[in-house]
Design a protein around this motif. Structure first.
Motif, PDB file in Angstrom:
ATOM      1  N   VAL A 100       5.205  -2.088  -2.258  1.00 54.45           N
ATOM      2  CA  VAL A 100       4.210  -1.053  -2.513  1.00 54.45           C
ATOM      3  C   VAL A 100       2.950  -1.697  -3.083  1.00 54.45           C
ATOM      4  O   VAL A 100       3.008  -2.448  -4.064  1.00 54.45           O
ATOM      5  N   HIS A 101       1.797  -1.413  -2.471  1.00 52.67           N
ATOM      6  CA  HIS A 101       0.512  -1.927  -2.953  1.00 52.67           C
ATOM      7  C   HIS A 101      -0.206  -0.829  -3.740  1.00 52.67           C
ATOM      8  O   HIS A 101      -0.328   0.301  -3.271  1.00 52.67           O
ATOM      9  N   ASP A 102      -0.683  -1.179  -4.922  1.00 46.85           N
ATOM     10  CA  ASP A 102      -1.458  -0.242  -5.736  1.00 46.85           C
ATOM     11  C   ASP A 102      -2.913  -0.241  -5.268  1.00 46.85           C
ATOM     12  O   ASP A 102      -3.541  -1.301  -5.145  1.00 46.85           O
ATOM     13  N   THR A 138      -9.631  -1.473  -3.202  1.00 50.36           N
ATOM     14  CA  THR A 138      -8.855  -2.684  -2.987  1.00 50.36           C
ATOM     15  C   THR A 138      -7.391  -2.412  -3.305  1.00 50.36           C
ATOM     16  O   THR A 138      -7.058  -1.415  -3.956  1.00 50.36           O
ATOM     17  N   THR A 139      -6.529  -3.270  -2.826  1.00 49.08           N
ATOM     18  CA  THR A 139      -5.096  -3.130  -3.087  1.00 49.08           C
ATOM     19  C   THR A 139      -4.600  -4.329  -3.874  1.00 49.08           C
ATOM     20  O   THR A 139      -5.071  -5.452  -3.682  1.00 49.08           O
ATOM     21  N   THR A 140      -3.659  -4.076  -4.754  1.00 49.01           N
ATOM     22  CA  THR A 140      -3.071  -5.129  -5.569  1.00 49.01           C
ATOM     23  C   THR A 140      -1.585  -5.227  -5.243  1.00 49.01           C
ATOM     24  O   THR A 140      -0.837  -4.274  -5.472  1.00 49.01           O
TER      25      THR A 140
END
Length: 297
Positions: free
Chosen positions: A237-239, A275-277
């Motif tokens: 899962v990307h935040d 953006t994704t983390t």
């Protein structure tokens, strides 16, 4: 109602899924005169459920409300009574795809367990396919057979209570695909080959330990299976978050007629970006999926 066909209206005898909120659901056997207690109050089956459309918003006795959903294999997976550890949708989707299941396929499965994967298989092979599922534990075999009948898919499945490692699947030369979820799958590989059609087919084995995978791969190779491969499905899962970045300042433009004053650093123009983390850790190992193909003879 059937787990492999959609019905518009809730009827007496249906199994409905009551949605109470985020990640909170429960299965309900609809019965004339029956009642179901929830944290929002009582649901009266005769007046609140029977004859209403699936997807309806139902007001409970305390004034709170719930949604009543049509059952699907995915909803059953997250609400079923656990008699064993079960497979979840992430692994199930990979299994049904890699086994190339389609309407009309004949599948052999062991062990049946709580029936999570079984319901997904039945939807994939309906209306003309058939599932032969084997469960070693007698009470679990009897219970899952009752559930298949209650869910109106019993015409698509045969449940056998036997040891697949010693007695096999009870069929020969009929299966397009075989699935194994047992402690020692290597002992059942030869029975899987016997159950499969002569014109090829796919087999899948689910094992939590790599030592089980190694022995299973050796047994598959000894039985002449090809295209042996093992994979692990991990949910990552990307935040998503918003970051603000300053626009670069390349200095004054020499071609401009007048030189504008340089913007102070604290007033520099900026732009907001999404953006994704990625996660630093990926917990959630369920097991290894080993696939192989029976060569066409």
């Amino acid at each position: 109602m059937s787990f492999v066909e959609y019905s518009d209206l809730i009827q007496d005898g249906d199994v409905a899924i009551v949605y109470l909120g985020h990640e909170s659901m429960m299965p309900v056997k609809v019965q004339q005169g029956g009642q179901t207690q929830t944290r929002y109050g009582v649901i009266r089956h005769s007046t609140d459920l029977i004859g209403h459309r699936y997807g309806s918003k139902v007001t409970c006795s305390k004034g709170g409300w719930v949604y009543v959903l049509h059952p699907t294999p995915e909803l059953w997976t997250v609400t079923l009574p656990h008699r064993t550890q079960i497979l979840y949708t992430t692994d199930i989707a990979t299994i049904t795809m890699m086994l190339e299941l389609k309407p009309g396929s004949v599948v052999c499965e062991s062990g049946t367990g709580s029936g999570s994967l079984s319901h997904a298989i039945l939807r994939s092979i309906a209306p003309t396919g058939h599932l032969h599922t084997v469960e070693f534990h007698q009470q679990r075999a009897e219970k899952v057979a009752e559930e298949f009948k209650e869910h109106r898919v019993d015409q698509l499945v045969t449940v056998r209570n036997q040891d697949v490692c010693k007695e096999g699947f009870g069929v020969s030369g009929v299966a397009d695909a075989v699935f194994l979820d047992i402690p020692s799958p290597w002992e059942a590989v030869r029975h899987a080959k016997t159950a499969m059609k002569k014109q090829g087919g796919r087999v899948c084995s689910f094992s939590p330990c790599i030592e089980q995978v190694q022995r299973t791969c050796e047994a598959l190779a000894d039985q002449g299976f090809e295209e042996i491969s093992t994979l692990e499905v991990l949910l990552r899962v990307h935040d998503v978050r918003t970051v603000t970045m300053p626009l670069p300042d390349f200095g004054p433009d020499p071609s401009a007629p007048t030189q504008p004053e340089k913007t102070p650093p604290n007033q520099q123009a900026s732009v907001a970006l999404k953006t994704t983390t990625p996660p630093r850790e990926i917990p959630g190992h369920t097991g290894y999926l080993t696939f192989a193909t029976k060569p066409r003879t």
